[in-house]
Scaffold this motif. Structure first.
Motif, PDB file in Angstrom:
ATOM      1  N   TYR A 125       0.844  -1.192   0.000  1.00  0.00           N
ATOM      2  CA  TYR A 125       0.000   0.000   0.000  1.00  0.00           C
ATOM      3  C   TYR A 125       0.876   1.236   0.000  1.00  0.00           C
ATOM      4  O   TYR A 125       2.032   1.194   0.441  1.00  0.00           O
ATOM      5  N   ARG A 139      -3.747   3.614  -0.829  1.00  0.00           N
ATOM      6  CA  ARG A 139      -3.950   3.065  -2.166  1.00  0.00           C
ATOM      7  C   ARG A 139      -3.211   1.744  -2.229  1.00  0.00           C
ATOM      8  O   ARG A 139      -2.073   1.651  -1.776  1.00  0.00           O
ATOM      9  N   LEU A 151      -2.384   2.111  -9.089  1.00  0.00           N
ATOM     10  CA  LEU A 151      -2.864   2.179  -7.711  1.00  0.00           C
ATOM     11  C   LEU A 151      -4.381   2.180  -7.671  1.00  0.00           C
ATOM     12  O   LEU A 151      -5.030   2.799  -8.521  1.00  0.00           O
ATOM     13  N   LYS A 152      -4.930   1.522  -6.655  1.00  0.00           N
ATOM     14  CA  LYS A 152      -6.375   1.513  -6.442  1.00  0.00           C
ATOM     15  C   LYS A 152      -6.643   1.950  -5.007  1.00  0.00           C
ATOM     16  O   LYS A 152      -6.052   1.435  -4.058  1.00  0.00           O
ATOM     17  N   TRP A 153      -7.558   2.903  -4.830  1.00  0.00           N
ATOM     18  CA  TRP A 153      -7.917   3.385  -3.499  1.00  0.00           C
ATOM     19  C   TRP A 153      -8.550   2.260  -2.690  1.00  0.00           C
ATOM     20  O   TRP A 153      -9.347   1.480  -3.204  1.00  0.00           O
ATOM     21  N   ALA A 159     -12.644   4.514  -4.505  1.00  0.00           N
ATOM     22  CA  ALA A 159     -12.226   3.652  -5.622  1.00  0.00           C
ATOM     23  C   ALA A 159     -13.257   3.676  -6.738  1.00  0.00           C
ATOM     24  O   ALA A 159     -12.910   3.669  -7.927  1.00  0.00           O
TER      25      ALA A 159
END
Length: 171
Positions: A125, A139, A151-153, A159
């Protein structure tokens, strides 16, 4: 004349009444209880910042990036091309004052220092050092090869709005 028994303690009755031993103990105990209420307990110690492994060093993230995002996996390749085209107006990641990097958090207009963090056996993360790995402001690193960072929240609502962010290092 008849003799009446003496009260406990062996003293003769008197005109003034003295408190019994149990009453005196109750008064002393009550005073201690009240004294305890009047003082505040010391504040609890601040929680220690967990020590994470950092699979992506801050120096690997510093740089200029084109940025774009996608919501559907089939759009990943096209989005990477679009991100590369954004290098004329790059997203800049700089060194942070405490060894991390400076990036924007969701819906925030000020830069925040973030770090790469991982609990062994868990995903990597990027987020504030004081938050646990996988915290709401983090993220998740989907992939990073030194040139392209995805990156993904973690927060599902964020997201959903932002999608998967694609950062492509500018030449």
């Amino acid at each position: 004349m008849s003799l009446s028994p003496l009260p406990l303690g062996g003293a003769a009755p008197s005109a003034t009444r003295t408190p019994s031993r149990s009453a005196a103990l109750a008064l002393v105990f009550g005073a201690f209880v009240l004294a305890g209420c009047a003082t505040e307990p010391p504040p609890p110690p601040a929680p220690a910042i967990p020590q994470y492994t950092s699979p992506i060093p801050a120096s690997a993230l510093v740089g200029r990036y084109g940025l774009a995002a996608y919501h559907r996996p089939q759009d990943a390749t096209r989005t990477e091309t679009q991100a590369r085209a954004q290098c004329s107006n790059p997203y800049v990641i700089t060194d942070g004052p405490n060894g991390g990097v400076m990036m924007y958090l969701a819906d925030d207009t000020k830069l925040t220092e973030v770090i790469s963090k991982q609990v062994p056996g868990q995903p990597t993360y990027i987020g504030p050092a004081e938050d646990p790995a996988g915290g709401e402001r983090d993220r998740q690193v989907i992939s990073f090869n030194g040139t392209v960072l995805q990156l993904k929240w973690v927060d599902p609502e964020i997201a959903k709005r932002y999608g998967i962010m694609v950062y492509v290092r500018c030449p």
